[in-house]
Scaffold this motif. Structure first.
Motif, PDB file in Angstrom:
ATOM      1  N   THR A  52       0.829  -1.209   0.000  1.00 25.91           N
ATOM      2  CA  THR A  52       0.000   0.000   0.000  1.00 25.91           C
ATOM      3  C   THR A  52       0.862   1.257   0.000  1.00 25.91           C
ATOM      4  N   VAL A  53       1.900   1.260   0.804  1.00 25.70           N
ATOM      5  CA  VAL A  53       2.800   2.413   0.855  1.00 25.70           C
ATOM      6  C   VAL A  53       3.485   2.614  -0.494  1.00 25.70           C
ATOM      7  N   SER A  54       3.914   1.528  -1.126  1.00 25.21           N
ATOM      8  CA  SER A  54       4.562   1.630  -2.438  1.00 25.21           C
ATOM      9  C   SER A  54       3.623   2.249  -3.474  1.00 25.21           C
ATOM     10  N   VAL A  55       2.377   1.811  -3.452  1.00 26.88           N
ATOM     11  CA  VAL A  55       1.395   2.329  -4.407  1.00 26.88           C
ATOM     12  C   VAL A  55       1.091   3.802  -4.131  1.00 26.88           C
ATOM     13  N   ARG A  56       0.961   4.159  -2.870  1.00 23.41           N
ATOM     14  CA  ARG A  56       0.702   5.557  -2.519  1.00 23.41           C
ATOM     15  C   ARG A  56       1.848   6.455  -2.995  1.00 23.41           C
ATOM     16  N   ARG A  57       3.073   5.983  -2.825  1.00 21.46           N
ATOM     17  CA  ARG A  57       4.225   6.781  -3.251  1.00 21.46           C
ATOM     18  C   ARG A  57       4.263   6.937  -4.776  1.00 21.46           C
ATOM     19  N   LEU A  58       3.853   5.910  -5.491  1.00 16.82           N
ATOM     20  CA  LEU A  58       3.781   6.016  -6.951  1.00 16.82           C
ATOM     21  C   LEU A  58       2.791   7.115  -7.352  1.00 16.82           C
ATOM     22  N   HIS A  59       1.612   7.098  -6.753  1.00 16.97           N
ATOM     23  CA  HIS A  59       0.606   8.098  -7.102  1.00 16.97           C
ATOM     24  C   HIS A  59       1.055   9.510  -6.694  1.00 16.97           C
ATOM     25  N   ALA A  60       1.735   9.619  -5.566  1.00 15.99           N
ATOM     26  CA  ALA A  60       2.246  10.931  -5.139  1.00 15.99           C
ATOM     27  C   ALA A  60       3.253  11.457  -6.156  1.00 15.99           C
ATOM     28  N   PHE A  61       4.094  10.568  -6.678  1.00 13.25           N
ATOM     29  CA  PHE A  61       5.085  10.943  -7.694  1.00 13.25           C
ATOM     30  C   PHE A  61       4.389  11.412  -8.973  1.00 13.25           C
ATOM     31  N   LEU A  62       3.410  10.658  -9.420  1.00 11.29           N
ATOM     32  CA  LEU A  62       2.719  11.010 -10.659  1.00 11.29           C
ATOM     33  C   LEU A  62       2.011  12.363 -10.536  1.00 11.29           C
ATOM     34  N   HIS A  63       1.418  12.611  -9.378  1.00 14.86           N
ATOM     35  CA  HIS A  63       0.742  13.897  -9.179  1.00 14.86           C
ATOM     36  C   HIS A  63       1.745  15.047  -9.121  1.00 14.86           C
ATOM     37  N   ASP A 110       9.602  10.396  10.041  1.00 10.12           N
ATOM     38  CA  ASP A 110       8.899  11.660  10.304  1.00 10.12           C
ATOM     39  C   ASP A 110       9.479  12.787   9.452  1.00 10.12           C
ATOM     40  N   GLY A 111      10.779  12.702   9.179  1.00  8.86           N
ATOM     41  CA  GLY A 111      11.439  13.738   8.389  1.00  8.86           C
ATOM     42  C   GLY A 111      11.315  13.547   6.892  1.00  8.86           C
ATOM     43  N   GLY A 112      10.612  12.479   6.479  1.00 12.23           N
ATOM     44  CA  GLY A 112      10.366  12.263   5.058  1.00 12.23           C
ATOM     45  C   GLY A 112      11.254  11.232   4.389  1.00 12.23           C
ATOM     46  N   ALA A 113      12.040  10.476   5.159  1.00 15.34           N
ATOM     47  CA  ALA A 113      12.919   9.471   4.564  1.00 15.34           C
ATOM     48  C   ALA A 113      12.106   8.334   3.957  1.00 15.34           C
ATOM     49  N   GLY A 130      19.602  -2.258   8.516  1.00 21.38           N
ATOM     50  CA  GLY A 130      20.120  -3.597   8.260  1.00 21.38           C
ATOM     51  C   GLY A 130      19.054  -4.668   8.279  1.00 21.38           C
ATOM     52  N   HIS A 131      17.798  -4.287   8.031  1.00 22.07           N
ATOM     53  CA  HIS A 131      16.718  -5.270   7.965  1.00 22.07           C
ATOM     54  C   HIS A 131      16.791  -6.030   6.649  1.00 22.07           C
ATOM     55  N   SER A 132      16.644  -7.332   6.706  1.00 19.97           N
ATOM     56  CA  SER A 132      16.683  -8.130   5.479  1.00 19.97           C
ATOM     57  C   SER A 132      15.415  -7.961   4.660  1.00 19.97           C
ATOM     58  N   SER A 133      14.325  -7.575   5.304  1.00 17.61           N
ATOM     59  CA  SER A 133      13.063  -7.366   4.596  1.00 17.61           C
ATOM     60  C   SER A 133      12.446  -6.041   5.019  1.00 17.61           C
ATOM     61  N   VAL A 134      11.828  -5.363   4.071  1.00 16.14           N
ATOM     62  CA  VAL A 134      11.195  -4.079   4.381  1.00 16.14           C
ATOM     63  C   VAL A 134       9.970  -4.265   5.265  1.00 16.14           C
ATOM     64  N   THR A 135       9.420  -5.475   5.305  1.00 14.06           N
ATOM     65  CA  THR A 135       8.261  -5.714   6.163  1.00 14.06           C
ATOM     66  C   THR A 135       8.612  -5.498   7.632  1.00 14.06           C
ATOM     67  N   THR A 136       9.859  -5.754   7.997  1.00 10.98           N
ATOM     68  CA  THR A 136      10.283  -5.505   9.374  1.00 10.98           C
ATOM     69  C   THR A 136      10.319  -4.010   9.653  1.00 10.98           C
ATOM     70  N   THR A 137      10.775  -3.246   8.683  1.00 12.80           N
ATOM     71  CA  THR A 137      10.863  -1.792   8.832  1.00 12.80           C
ATOM     72  C   THR A 137       9.485  -1.152   8.821  1.00 12.80           C
ATOM     73  N   GLN A 138       8.521  -1.825   8.194  1.00 13.54           N
ATOM     74  CA  GLN A 138       7.189  -1.260   7.999  1.00 13.54           C
ATOM     75  C   GLN A 138       6.524  -0.859   9.313  1.00 13.54           C
ATOM     76  N   ILE A 139       6.895  -1.513  10.405  1.00 12.22           N
ATOM     77  CA  ILE A 139       6.252  -1.225  11.686  1.00 12.22           C
ATOM     78  C   ILE A 139       6.448   0.228  12.087  1.00 12.22           C
ATOM     79  N   TYR A 140       7.547   0.842  11.636  1.00  8.34           N
ATOM     80  CA  TYR A 140       7.806   2.225  12.021  1.00  8.34           C
ATOM     81  C   TYR A 140       6.872   3.207  11.323  1.00  8.34           C
ATOM     82  N   THR A 141       6.298   2.822  10.194  1.00  5.83           N
ATOM     83  CA  THR A 141       5.297   3.692   9.574  1.00  5.83           C
ATOM     84  C   THR A 141       4.055   3.752  10.442  1.00  5.83           C
ATOM     85  N   ARG A 142       3.780   2.664  11.168  1.00  3.14           N
ATOM     86  CA  ARG A 142       2.626   2.653  12.061  1.00  3.14           C
ATOM     87  C   ARG A 142       2.908   3.477  13.305  1.00  3.14           C
TER      88      ARG A 142
END
Length: 326
Positions: free
Chosen positions: A89-100, A283-286, A296-308
């Motif tokens: 979902t985040v990947s798709v949202r970022r694509l649409h933000a780029f296109l806009h 929070d700063g837009g990274a 150093g996470h092997s999968s972005v799914t582990t990092t995803q928790i920080y978006t929550r």
């Protein structure tokens, strides 16, 4: 010239595929993302493009917020884990933000579409003010204070695990180029930038503090048995009072002492700095994929928790600040 990740996109209408290729090029050339990260984005977007094609879409101009919510619901029906659905979902949202932002669509349908929430416990992160207050308690010029200051600045600047920090050798730190080499789980190596505060704190420790602790190392008898240990200790960045490598337990105690001074003992631990590092970057837009690599996470799914974590923080601020939130 084929762009990285483009080969993973499905063969769909040019009005869907080419903008996605252009977005991957943007991530590669302007954001400098790695091949693995670009491939992960491509796989996520590929699922979305396939779904749009099945709905009869040939470009993005007619995509609505309701379409995106239907797509997110379809992800849930597919049996994907919550973390995977959130990442896509985040990947798709970022694509649409780029296109806009590029003027290719008149609106951004993903603005109000939230990633699915997980009931998993969120990591505790300190606020920027709390981090500054904690760091502000370590102001002495003794070797122990210089070491603690350098350790705390390093943890917050890099998001390093405590084991990675105490395992650092001198050769792993390049203050001139402001970069540190960390060895994570499975001895995986990664390079992480150092901010100015961390560079100055490490320089003060290495120049003025570490030599004094190194000199306290007890002399050992001759013989080959002692030589490897001496070489290891001489190369450690962080030393204890006896000149040996600082242990995880001693590092933890130094953090606890600083946290108690700041009145944050109940909320601060070595891993709190790692959580705060990730949360403050987002929070700063990274980009979450960049944060993934820095942690150093092997999968972005582990990092995803920080978006929550970030979303929870926004909700808390809204609930306490907006006059009609209740």
């Amino acid at each position: 010239m084929a762009r990285r990740g483009a080969e993973l996109l499905p063969d769909v209408a040019a009005g869907l595929r080419q903008p996605a290729v252009d977005y991957l090029a943007h991530l590669e050339l302007e954001r400098g993302l790695s091949r693995n990260t670009l491939d992960a984005y491509a796989r996520d977007l590929g699922r979305y493009l396939t779904w749009l094609t099945a709905q009869g879409a040939e470009d993005y101009r007619g995509v609505t917020p309701e379409d995106l919510r239907t797509f997110v619901a379809a992800l849930a029906d597919s049996g994907l884990a919550v973390r995977s659905r959130s990442r896509i979902t985040v990947s798709v949202r970022r694509l649409h933000a780029f296109l806009h932002a590029e003027g290719r669509t008149e609106s951004d349908p993903g603005v109000d579409v939230r990633p699915p929430a997980d009931t998993e416990r969120l990591p505790k992160a300190l606020s920027v003010g709390e981090i500054e207050a904690l760091l502000g308690t370590v102001v002495g010029d003794s070797p122990a204070e210089l070491r603690t200051r350098a350790l705390l600045e390093l943890l917050y600047a890099t998001g390093a695990r405590i084991s990675e920090a105490v395992g650092l050798d001198i050769d792993d730190v390049d203050l001139e180029n402001r970069i540190v080499r960390l060895y994570g789980k499975g001895s995986k190596e990664r390079l992480v930038p150092l901010g100015g505060h961390a560079v100055r704190a490490l320089d003060a420790w290495l120049v003025r503090g570490r030599p004094q602790m190194s000199a306290a190392r007890a002399p050992r008898g001759r013989g080959s048995a002692g030589a490897p240990e001496r070489r290891q200790r001489a190369g450690a960045v962080f030393l204890n009072q006896r000149g040996g490598r600082l242990s995880r337990q001693s590092a933890w105690q130094a953090i606890r002492t600083a946290a108690e001074r700041a009145g944050l003992a109940a909320h601060a631990s070595p891993h709190t700095f790692r959580h705060s590092f990730a949360t403050h970057l987002l929070d700063g837009g990274a980009d979450i994929r960049v944060v993934q690599e820095l942690l150093g996470h092997s999968s972005v799914t582990t990092t995803q928790i920080y978006t929550r974590v970030t979303s929870e923080t926004l909700r808390e601020v809204y609930a306490t600040s907006h006059p009609r939130a209740r």
